[in-house]
Design an enzyme around this catalytic site. Structure first.
Site, mmCIF file in Angstrom:
data_model
loop_
_atom_site.group_PDB
_atom_site.id
_atom_site.type_symbol
_atom_site.label_atom_id
_atom_site.label_comp_id
_atom_site.label_asym_id
_atom_site.label_seq_id
_atom_site.Cartn_x
_atom_site.Cartn_y
_atom_site.Cartn_z
ATOM 1 N N HIS A 99 0.830 -1.213 0.000
ATOM 2 C CA HIS A 99 0.000 0.000 0.000
ATOM 3 C C HIS A 99 0.863 1.260 0.000
ATOM 4 O O HIS A 99 0.577 2.234 -0.703
ATOM 5 C CB HIS A 99 -0.918 -0.032 1.236
ATOM 6 C CG HIS A 99 -1.683 1.226 1.452
ATOM 7 N ND1 HIS A 99 -1.338 2.155 2.410
ATOM 8 C CD2 HIS A 99 -2.779 1.728 0.832
ATOM 9 C CE1 HIS A 99 -2.194 3.163 2.375
ATOM 10 N NE2 HIS A 99 -3.078 2.932 1.429
ATOM 11 N N GLU A 113 2.151 1.837 -3.409
ATOM 12 C CA GLU A 113 1.081 2.415 -4.245
ATOM 13 C C GLU A 113 1.038 3.942 -4.079
ATOM 14 O O GLU A 113 0.983 4.684 -5.059
ATOM 15 C CB GLU A 113 -0.261 1.782 -3.847
ATOM 16 C CG GLU A 113 -1.485 2.395 -4.501
ATOM 17 C CD GLU A 113 -2.543 2.796 -3.482
ATOM 18 O OE1 GLU A 113 -2.778 4.013 -3.345
ATOM 19 O OE2 GLU A 113 -3.131 1.909 -2.813
ATOM 20 N N HIS A 114 1.107 4.402 -2.833
ATOM 21 C CA HIS A 114 1.122 5.854 -2.608
ATOM 22 C C HIS A 114 2.335 6.494 -3.269
ATOM 23 O O HIS A 114 2.231 7.529 -3.921
ATOM 24 C CB HIS A 114 1.183 6.158 -1.103
ATOM 25 C CG HIS A 114 -0.153 6.249 -0.446
ATOM 26 N ND1 HIS A 114 -0.565 7.381 0.211
ATOM 27 C CD2 HIS A 114 -1.168 5.351 -0.334
ATOM 28 C CE1 HIS A 114 -1.784 7.187 0.716
ATOM 29 N NE2 HIS A 114 -2.164 5.955 0.399
ATOM 30 N N GLU A 131 -4.559 8.133 7.179
ATOM 31 C CA GLU A 131 -5.445 7.192 6.482
ATOM 32 C C GLU A 131 -5.779 6.019 7.430
ATOM 33 O O GLU A 131 -6.935 5.593 7.531
ATOM 34 C CB GLU A 131 -4.774 6.687 5.197
ATOM 35 C CG GLU A 131 -5.692 5.828 4.346
ATOM 36 C CD GLU A 131 -5.020 5.298 3.079
ATOM 37 O OE1 GLU A 131 -3.809 5.575 2.881
ATOM 38 O OE2 GLU A 131 -5.693 4.606 2.305
#
Lengths: 439, 437
Positions: free
Chosen positions: B70, B73-74, B146
């Site tokens: 993840h 991905e950022h 997040e």
């Protein structure tokens, strides 16, 4: 234009019955036909009466008198999608019943699917399961309980709850601040008599708009609606378009509430007084996009990308009321820092307007969003309805021209009418500590 | 030039076009004539489960911190030229996004003009990483928020507790985002290692949907990849931990700031082991079976609704991936224990009595119409096509699979998916003094 049809933005309009208009649009791209009826009532102290009606309607109708019987019919219609609820647009509560029926010629028996769907829609509205001439008391009690749960459960989704609370505070004392589901204290008034009256009044007298979008001609939609959708209408004049409420003559307020949560939910409520018919409307739409409408907006770049203070920071405009909400999930300890940052961005963009790059990006963004809105039945209908309520329906081509031609000065001028009204923070209770400087 | 092959669904009268390029990338184009919006998504067979693997460069076994997929991905959005990739898309009004799941990561954009240019940007940023230590540190703050956001979400919290009850050591127990603690150990070097290992064309699928010419799209992708000189690479070796059969905890509860109790009932189905049409068929049979057992058109649900045991929040899902398969039935209710017993009883009834053919036929019909609806939206269609492709299945084969489902097969799957021996529940209860009144 079919006989009796009038140009109506990107739709064709027919008057089906007193106070009931059909807005139809042929669109051969879709594998489904969407039919949705909106009934408009003022958003006032009787909101709960309006909100319980769709819950009752979803319990079934004469030919499908239970939830399971109703859903079996929907399954038979190739998984047709039914939705009934209330929504808020400006100072109105809109009750809607929406049915999306697969009508692709690839499906066996496709030609019969839409007429069957429209008959079902009609029956759901006009022939619910009654006992004598009213909704049965046990059913009303059950659905009243369900509405109570629904209202109480608004606290479950913390972001949405914070947004709704800020909206309530920003428009305190005005209909725009009310919630479309009504208030808990109104529920005891929902007797079988009262909700039956509310239902009858909605179906028979409340101004209504039926939308049909799918692979059929507007004239055909009119004929099908006339044949299968039988509402006993006696009509009532349409509601006046809402007036966008202007800024208050008082400094911004801070409202702090606490819940046992991990992250602070910050929402800023701003008022402009710029509604859909205002000359500054397009400028304000563009200004809000540049402020916080995308991942290249000022708020996203400063609060998230430069400072790393939040996962998201965005701004959204309610076009009917001219209200803007800025939202961000933050460490409560950073409250003052983030609020100051947001206020600087709001004031900066209002004072100097956008840079050339921002102007170009915003224009591209808006044109793209407008084109994309032609791709889904839901967005086509929502776009038309919003302008219908706002008092000015325009074809998309005309809106495109206004998006092609607004200037940096238009944005700056619109932005200069925006005033911060309320700073709302839903703060973590458990960790305690100083959220601080929030008064 | 590679020529695309046409894959057709006869019952739906819809087609997509597919090709596999020399570097191993699978490309699928789903034409939606007349739509303004076009959409492309690049899917990678890499997600939060793949946290232990053999680095193809060094041959060494690597264990990376939870949440790297993840985080990566950022960070890919920090473009090679130092500008955030969003800005390049924004020049033509296009919007970009990405998401990470257990066994996949996907990068996407939607545009209403300049499709070719935007596709070039997508291909470029996914394949050309640039990680600077300073930006990696800023990103920890962003992802930290997040994570906090999900912590406040009752659905996410209830689900987390449920998988912790159902699984002993499987990485599905872990947060896809990792935790604030695990991501603190992520460095630019770790991100580079993971990108090098998993972001090879043979481990990715590109899907485009819109008013597009399949051969033209394929040409753009082919030219892009030709300039990158990939060597063939086998799929990366990963080391999924062994998960024992049993259920570590039948019942977990937590207090949470919600208005009413929320029940999540999970059933840990046997993992399918690999993708392919068998897995997808099993998923479809189970989904139809659960609809017959618990869906809005069932007598069972009707009674629960009339009695006020469930409301509109009630729902169910079945997820099947090669690594795990899981049923989740969830809803707000004042009587979570009773709802649990009723759900398991519904499963037991189907195990005993089966499902009438008429019910299965209705479920098939409903599924078909809903599946067809994906063609109303390039975005929805691209996701359906990608999801199937990552499971090595053709999306156009799905309607025929559904039409061929047998009632006994559907009933057997529903019974397995509600097997009381393999269940656990997670309940969130309102905090004391906070019940709705």
């Amino acid at each position: 234009m079919p006989e009796g049809g009038l140009p109506d933005g990107d739709f064709t309009r027919f008057d089906l019955a007193p106070g009931l208009a059909l807005h139809a649009r042929r669109d051969d791209r879709f594998a489904t036909t969407t039919a949705v009826l909106y009934l408009h009532r003022p958003l006032d102290d009787t909101a709960a009466e309006g909100a319980i009606v769709p819950l009752l309607l979803k319990r079934g109708c004469r030919s499908a008198p239970s939830v399971s019987a109703l859903h079996r019919v929907l399954d038979e219609l190739y998984g047709a999608d039914l939705d009934a609820d209330v929504a808020k647009v400006g100072d109105r509560q809109l009750l809607y019943v929406r049915l999306e029926v697969p009508t692709s010629p690839a499906l066996p028996g496709a030609a019969e699917l839409l007429p069957r769907g429209l008959r079902l829609l009609s029956e759901l509205l006009t022939e619910p399961v009654l006992e004598g001439d009213r909704f049965p008391a046990p059913v009303v009690l059950r659905e009243r309980e369900r509405l109570r749960h629904r209202i109480a459960s608004r606290i479950d989704d913390k972001e949405t709850f914070a947004v709704e609370r800020c909206l309530q505070e920003t428009f305190r004392g005005e209909p725009y601040g009310r919630h479309e589901w009504g208030r808990l204290e109104d529920l005891p008034r929902l007797t079988p008599e009262r909700v039956t009256d509310a239902w009858r009044s909605l179906v028979e007298r409340t101004p209504g708009d039926l939308y049909v979008v799918g692979p059929l001609d507007p004239g055909e939609a009119r004929d099908l609606a006339a044949a299968h959708l039988r509402l006993p209408r006696s009509g009532r004049p349409a509601l006046a378009a809402p007036v966008a409420p202007g800024p208050r003559e008082e400094p911004p307020r801070e409202v702090l509430e606490r819940q046992p949560i991990e992250q602070g939910k910050l929402v800023l409520g701003l008022r402009s007084g710029v509604g859909i018919r205002d000359p500054d409307h397009v400028g304000l739409v563009a200004w809000t996009v540049a402020l916080g409408g995308s991942s290249v907006s000022r708020l996203f770049r400063s609060v998230r990308e430069r400072e790393g203070l939040a996962y998201d920071a965005s701004a959204g405009l309610d076009r009917t009321t001219g209200g803007i909400l800025v939202t961000s999930g933050i460490e409560a300890g950073n409250f003052r820092k983030v609020v100051d940052l947001v206020r600087r961005e709001v004031e900066g963009l209002a004072a100097t307007g956008p840079t050339d790059e921002e102007l170009a990006q915003t224009r591209k963004w808006l044109l793209s969003a407008l084109r994309a809105s032609e791709d889904t039945p839901g967005a086509l209908v929502a776009g038309h309805l919003e302008r219908l309520v706002g008092g000015q329906v325009l074809p998309i081509a005309e809106r495109r021209r206004s998006y092609e031609s607004f200037t940096a000065e238009d944005m700056r001028r619109a932005g200069s009418r925006v005033r911060l009204d309320t700073v709302y923070l839903l703060a973590p209770a458990a960790s305690g500590g100083p959220v601080g400087e929030a008064a | 030039m590679t020529a695309p092959e046409r894959l057709e669904s006869v019952p739906l009268r819809r087609s997509v076009w597919r090709a596999r390029l020399p570097a191993g990338l699978e490309v699928i184009v789903a034409p939606t004539p007349g739509f303004q919006k076009s959409f492309a998504v690049m899917g990678v067979r890499y997600g939060s489960l793949q946290n232990e693997f053999e680095d193809p460069e060094t041959g060494r076994r690597v264990r990376v911190p939870d949440g790297v997929a993840h985080f990566l991905e950022h960070k890919l959005f920090e473009g090679a030229d130092g500008r955030d990739v969003s800005e390049r898309f924004a020049e033509t009004g296009a919007a970009t996004n990405a998401f990470t799941w257990y066994n996949q990561t996907a990068y996407l954009f939607s545009a209403t003009e300049s499709f070719e240019r935007n596709l070039g940007i997508l291909l470029d940023f996914v394949q050309s990483p640039r990680f600077t230590p300073e930006r990696v540190e800023v990103e920890k703050g962003i992802i930290g928020q997040e994570i906090r956001m999900y912590e406040d979400n009752p659905g996410a919290r209830g689900f987390r507790n449920l998988v912790e009850a159902l699984y002993r050591s499987h990485p599905v127990r872990l947060e896809i985002t990792g935790t604030v603690e695990t991501i603190s150990g992520i460095t630019a070097d770790i991100l580079r290692t993971c990108h090098r290992a998993f972001y090879h064309p043979s481990n990715m699928v590109l899907v485009a949907a819109g008013d597009l010419d399949p051969a033209a799209v394929l040409g753009i992708v082919e030219r892009d990849l030709a300039g990158r000189a990939y060597r063939p690479a086998p799929r990366v070796r990963t080391f999924p931990p062994e998960e024992p059969e049993g259920i570590p905890a039948r019942h977990v509860e937590a207090a949470f700031p919600v208005a009413r109790p929320r029940l999540l009932l999970g059933v840990k189905d046997r993992p399918p082991g690999r993708g392919g049409p068998d897995l997808v068929r099993r998923d479809l049979a189970t989904t139809c079976g659960l609809a017959c057992a618990l869906g809005r058109s069932s007598e069972t649900h009707d009674r629960w609704y009339r009695e006020g045991l469930v409301d509109e929040s009630f729902g169910f899902s079945y997820s099947a991936t090669p690594e795990f398969a899981l049923t989740v039935v969830a809803g707000d209710t004042d009587e979570p224990e009773r709802l649990r017993d009723e759900i398991l009883a519904a499963g037991a009834r189907i195990a005993r009595e089966g499902i009438p053919e008429a019910d299965v036929e209705r479920a098939r019909r409903a599924f078909l119409g809903r599946y067809l609806r994906a063609w109303n939206s390039p975005e929805a269609l691209a996701h359906v096509v990608l999801g199937n492709a990552l499971l090595d299945t053709e999306a156009t084969a799905v309607p025929d699979m559904v039409l061929s489902l047998r009632a006994d097969e559907v009933a057997a799957r529903a019974a397995a998916a509600l097997d009381p021996e393999r269940h656990a529940v997670s309940i969130l209860r309102p905090l004391p003094g906070a019940e709705s009144s």
